[in-house]
Design a protein around this motif. Structure first.
Motif, PDB file in Angstrom:
ATOM      1  N   ARG A 173     -30.074 -48.540  31.436  1.00 35.35           N
ATOM      2  CA  ARG A 173     -30.103 -49.788  32.216  1.00 35.35           C
ATOM      3  C   ARG A 173     -28.694 -50.114  32.697  1.00 35.35           C
ATOM      4  O   ARG A 173     -27.777 -50.300  31.896  1.00 35.35           O
ATOM      5  CB  ARG A 173     -30.632 -50.930  31.348  1.00 35.35           C
ATOM      6  CG  ARG A 173     -30.906 -52.218  32.111  1.00 35.35           C
ATOM      7  CD  ARG A 173     -32.069 -52.021  33.071  1.00 35.35           C
ATOM      8  NE  ARG A 173     -32.512 -53.260  33.678  1.00 35.35           N
ATOM      9  CZ  ARG A 173     -32.071 -53.732  34.848  1.00 35.35           C
ATOM     10  NH1 ARG A 173     -31.144 -53.082  35.528  1.00 35.35           N
ATOM     11  NH2 ARG A 173     -32.555 -54.848  35.332  1.00 35.35           N
ATOM     12  N   TRP A 232     -32.863 -49.527  36.629  1.00 30.34           N
ATOM     13  CA  TRP A 232     -33.291 -48.718  35.506  1.00 30.34           C
ATOM     14  C   TRP A 232     -33.167 -47.256  35.917  1.00 30.34           C
ATOM     15  O   TRP A 232     -33.517 -46.887  37.046  1.00 30.34           O
ATOM     16  CB  TRP A 232     -34.746 -49.009  35.139  1.00 30.34           C
ATOM     17  CG  TRP A 232     -35.024 -50.389  34.643  1.00 30.34           C
ATOM     18  CD1 TRP A 232     -35.167 -51.522  35.383  1.00 30.34           C
ATOM     19  CD2 TRP A 232     -35.214 -50.777  33.280  1.00 30.34           C
ATOM     20  NE1 TRP A 232     -35.434 -52.601  34.590  1.00 30.34           N
ATOM     21  CE2 TRP A 232     -35.479 -52.172  33.279  1.00 30.34           C
ATOM     22  CE3 TRP A 232     -35.208 -50.095  32.070  1.00 30.34           C
ATOM     23  CZ2 TRP A 232     -35.715 -52.874  32.096  1.00 30.34           C
ATOM     24  CZ3 TRP A 232     -35.449 -50.794  30.906  1.00 30.34           C
ATOM     25  CH2 TRP A 232     -35.696 -52.176  30.918  1.00 30.34           C
ATOM     26  N   SER A 273     -33.455 -53.273  39.915  1.00 27.72           N
ATOM     27  CA  SER A 273     -33.743 -54.548  39.267  1.00 27.72           C
ATOM     28  C   SER A 273     -32.442 -55.084  38.699  1.00 27.72           C
ATOM     29  O   SER A 273     -31.705 -54.356  38.035  1.00 27.72           O
ATOM     30  CB  SER A 273     -34.772 -54.369  38.143  1.00 27.72           C
ATOM     31  OG  SER A 273     -35.003 -55.583  37.462  1.00 27.72           O
ATOM     32  N   PHE A 302     -29.969 -56.718  36.270  1.00 32.08           N
ATOM     33  CA  PHE A 302     -29.917 -56.868  34.816  1.00 32.08           C
ATOM     34  C   PHE A 302     -29.698 -58.329  34.450  1.00 32.08           C
ATOM     35  O   PHE A 302     -28.882 -59.029  35.050  1.00 32.08           O
ATOM     36  CB  PHE A 302     -28.790 -56.010  34.253  1.00 32.08           C
ATOM     37  CG  PHE A 302     -28.657 -56.094  32.754  1.00 32.08           C
ATOM     38  CD1 PHE A 302     -29.575 -55.478  31.922  1.00 32.08           C
ATOM     39  CD2 PHE A 302     -27.603 -56.791  32.177  1.00 32.08           C
ATOM     40  CE1 PHE A 302     -29.444 -55.544  30.543  1.00 32.08           C
ATOM     41  CE2 PHE A 302     -27.465 -56.866  30.799  1.00 32.08           C
ATOM     42  CZ  PHE A 302     -28.388 -56.244  29.982  1.00 32.08           C
ATOM     43  N   ALA A 340     -32.547 -55.443  27.713  1.00 31.09           N
ATOM     44  CA  ALA A 340     -33.573 -54.558  28.276  1.00 31.09           C
ATOM     45  C   ALA A 340     -34.263 -53.802  27.150  1.00 31.09           C
ATOM     46  O   ALA A 340     -33.617 -53.361  26.199  1.00 31.09           O
ATOM     47  CB  ALA A 340     -32.945 -53.586  29.270  1.00 31.09           C
ATOM     48  N   ILE A 350     -41.521 -51.725  30.721  1.00 32.01           N
ATOM     49  CA  ILE A 350     -40.134 -52.188  30.603  1.00 32.01           C
ATOM     50  C   ILE A 350     -40.106 -53.710  30.483  1.00 32.01           C
ATOM     51  O   ILE A 350     -41.022 -54.395  30.942  1.00 32.01           O
ATOM     52  CB  ILE A 350     -39.274 -51.721  31.796  1.00 32.01           C
ATOM     53  CG1 ILE A 350     -39.868 -52.213  33.119  1.00 32.01           C
ATOM     54  CG2 ILE A 350     -39.153 -50.200  31.795  1.00 32.01           C
ATOM     55  CD1 ILE A 350     -39.046 -51.807  34.346  1.00 32.01           C
ATOM     56  N   CYS A 351     -39.060 -54.212  29.875  1.00 35.02           N
ATOM     57  CA  CYS A 351     -38.948 -55.649  29.655  1.00 35.02           C
ATOM     58  C   CYS A 351     -37.521 -56.105  29.912  1.00 35.02           C
ATOM     59  O   CYS A 351     -36.563 -55.482  29.422  1.00 35.02           O
ATOM     60  CB  CYS A 351     -39.355 -55.998  28.227  1.00 35.02           C
ATOM     61  SG  CYS A 351     -39.312 -57.771  27.847  1.00 35.02           S
ATOM     62  N   GLU A 352     -37.393 -57.169  30.685  1.00 36.22           N
ATOM     63  CA  GLU A 352     -36.096 -57.816  30.906  1.00 36.22           C
ATOM     64  C   GLU A 352     -35.993 -59.016  29.959  1.00 36.22           C
ATOM     65  O   GLU A 352     -36.932 -59.802  29.845  1.00 36.22           O
ATOM     66  CB  GLU A 352     -35.986 -58.318  32.352  1.00 36.22           C
ATOM     67  CG  GLU A 352     -36.335 -57.289  33.410  1.00 36.22           C
ATOM     68  CD  GLU A 352     -35.191 -56.340  33.718  1.00 36.22           C
ATOM     69  OE1 GLU A 352     -34.161 -56.404  33.015  1.00 36.22           O
ATOM     70  OE2 GLU A 352     -35.326 -55.539  34.663  1.00 36.22           O
TER      71      GLU A 352
END
Length: 414
Positions: free
Chosen positions: A27, A32, A48, A50, A54, A67-69
Motif C-alpha cells: 500500500r 494498492w 486509492s 491512503f 490498510a 481490501i480495507c481502508e
C-alpha cells in the motif's frame, strides 16, 4: 493464515517455493500494488488514496481477498471494506465504525474459524491491553473481550498451529518479542490460557511486524519490515526449531530464514493474502471413474460443538457451493486419536467442522444424500491439519500401498 492482516508501514518478501503461499499486497499513498506469486513484480495496481491504515482479508467468506481502508480522522475508527471479485475490481461497502482513534490499534483475523474476517482492536490501558473483537457479520459492536498483551504492543493474528483458526498475537517493540495465545478447542480466542509462544526474540524496536504463511506449509510465519534496509526478514515455522511451538531455538530466538528487498518504494502498509488463490479450494477424493461424476470436496476447520445446527440450512449451503461429497470420521478428537466406537462423529465439508451427536450426524448424512450428495466414512490418521493435507494429499486421501480409500465399515458407514 486464512485471513491476513493489518499492517502499518510494512513490506514483505518474495520467496521461491513449491507450495502455495500468501502473496504480497503493498500500500502506497496513491495505490494498492499486488504481487501474486511473490516474484517481486507488481502485476496489478488499484488507485486509492491512503488514509490511516490498510488491511487485506476475506471479509465475506467467498474465498477471494478483500481490501480495507482504515480511517482514523475522527474520534472513532472507520473500517471501509472493498470486496474483490478476483479480477482487480472492487465494490465498496458502507463503513463499519469500531474502535476509538485515541487508544486503539487495529487487527483482523478469522478468530472463530467461520471463514470470514473479524475485526479486532487492542486498547492500551495503564498496564494490560484489552482486545475487543467484532465477529462477522461485523456491526461495530464487540462480541468478545479479553486481556492480552501490554500497553504499547502491536496486535496481530495468525494461524500458528495450523488448525485453521487465527490465534491472537502481539509484537512487543520494546524488547522485539512475539507472544501468541492459541485459540481454545472450540475455535475461539482464549485470552486467559497459557501462552503457547511466550516471547520469541525476533525484531527490534523500530521494526514493523507482519504475519503470513510465506512458504505454504499451513503455518503462519513471523516477519518484520526493516525500513533502514528496505527489506523484510522472515522467521519461518520449522519443526526442527526446538522451542516455542517450533518458532525459536533453545535460547528462544527466531532466525532470519528468508529475506527480500521490497519491489516498491514509499510504502505505507503491507499485507499478505492468497491473492492468486493458489491454495486448492477442493482436493480430489476419488477418480471420475470411481465416482461417476466430478467430486467437489472441501476441507474446513470451523467448529460447532453442539446440536444447534440447522440441517436444512446447512445442506442448502453445501448445494449452493457445489459440494457433492461428504466425509465423516468416527473420531473422538480432531487430530491423530481414533475412537471408532465413539458417539461423537466429525465431518469435514465446505469450510465446516462439526462435532455433533451421532443422531445429528445421521440427520446430516441423510439430508445430504437427499440432494444427491455422496457420503464416505473414514478412519485412520486423516489430514490431521490443513498443512498436513497440503503436504501429503495422496496419503490423506488413500492408503499409500494401493491407493484405496481408508474406510471404516465400507464406503458408507452409519
Amino acid at each position: 493464515m486464512k485471513i491476513q492482516h493489518l499492517i502499518l508501514p510494512v513490506l514483505l518478501l518474495s520467496i521461491t517455493v513449491c507450495h502455495a503461499h500468501d502473496d504480497l499486497v503493498y500500500r502506497t499513498d496513491a495505490e494498492w500494488c499486488f504481487d501474486p506469486g511473490n516474484k517481486s513484480v507488481i502485476s496489478e495496481t488499484y488507485p486509492s488514496t491512503f488514509l490511516d491504515g490498510a488491511l487485506v482479508a476475506d471479509y465475506n467468506g467467498d474465498g477471494i481477498p478483500d481490501i480495507c481502508e482504515i480511517d482514523m480522522s475522527g474520534d472513532e475508527i472507520r473500517w471501509i471494506w472493498k470486496l474483490g471479485n478476483g479480477n482487480n475490481e472492487w465494490t465498496e461497502l458502507a463503513p463499519v465504525t469500531f474502535g476509538e482513534t485515541a487508544t486503539d490499534k487495529c487487527a483482523v483475523g478469522d478468530f472463530n474459524g467461520d471463514g470470514k474476517a473479524d475485526l479486532a482492536i487492542l486498547r492500551s490501558g495503564s498496564s494490560l491491553a484489552t482486545w475487543y473483537i467484532d465477529y462477522a457479520p461485523c456491526d461495530g459492536n464487540f462480541d468478545e473481550k479479553g486481556f492480552f498483551g501490554l500497553s504499547g504492543d502491536i496486535p496481530l493474528s495468525g494461524d500458528f498451529n495450523a488448525d485453521g483458526v487465527d490465534d491472537i498475537c502481539v509484537y512487543r517493540p520494546s524488547n522485539g518479542t512475539w507472544y501468541v495465545c492459541f485459540a481454545d478447542i472450540s475455535g475461539f480466542p482464549e485470552f486467559d490460557s497459557h501462552l503457547a509462544i511466550n516471547g520469541v526474540m525476533f525484531g527490534t524496536a523500530t521494526d514493523i511486524p507482519l504475519v503470513g504463511d510465506f512458504d505454504g506449509d499451513g503455518y503462519d510465519d513471523m516477519a518484520l519490515f526493516r525500513a533502514s534496509e528496505n527489506r523484510v526478514l522472515v522467521n519461518l515455522y520449522d519443526y526442527d526449531k526446538p522451542k516455542f511451538e517450533h518458532y525459536a531455538d533453545l535460547n528462544g530466538a527466531g532466525a532470519i530464514d528468508m529475506e527480500i528487498t521490497a519491489p516498491v518504494q514509499n510504502v505505507s502498509a503491507v499485507a499478505a493474502a492468497d491473492i492468486d488463490r493458489s491454495r486448492p479450494s477442493s482436493l480430489p477424493l476419488a477418480t471420475d471413474e470411481e465416482v461417476g461424476s466430478e467430486v467437489n470436496l472441501r476441507h474446513g476447520w470451523t467448529c460447532i460443538f453442539d446440536n444447534s445446527l440447522d440441517v436444512d440450512k446447512w445442506c442448502a449451503a453445501l448445494k449452493y457451493a457445489g459440494i457433492n461429497t461428504l466425509e465423516y470420521h468416527p473420531w473422538m478428537r480432531a487430530h491423530e486419536e481414533i475412537a471408532p466406537k465413539t458417539d461423537t462423529w466429525n465431518t469435514y465439508v465446505g469450510d465446516d467442522r462439526l462435532w455433533t451427536s451421532k443422531s445429528m450426524m445421521k440427520d446430516k448424512i441423510n439430508a445430504f444424500r437427499a440432494i444427491g450428495g455422496r457420503s464416505v466414512c473414514y478412519t485412520g490418521i486423516y489430514a490431521a491439519t490443513p498443512a498436513f493435507a497440503l503436504s501429503f494429499p495422496d496419503w490423506a486421501m488413500r492408503n499409500q500401498s494401493d491407493k484405496s480409500f481408508i474406510t471404516y465399515g465400507g464406503l458408507i458407514c452409519i
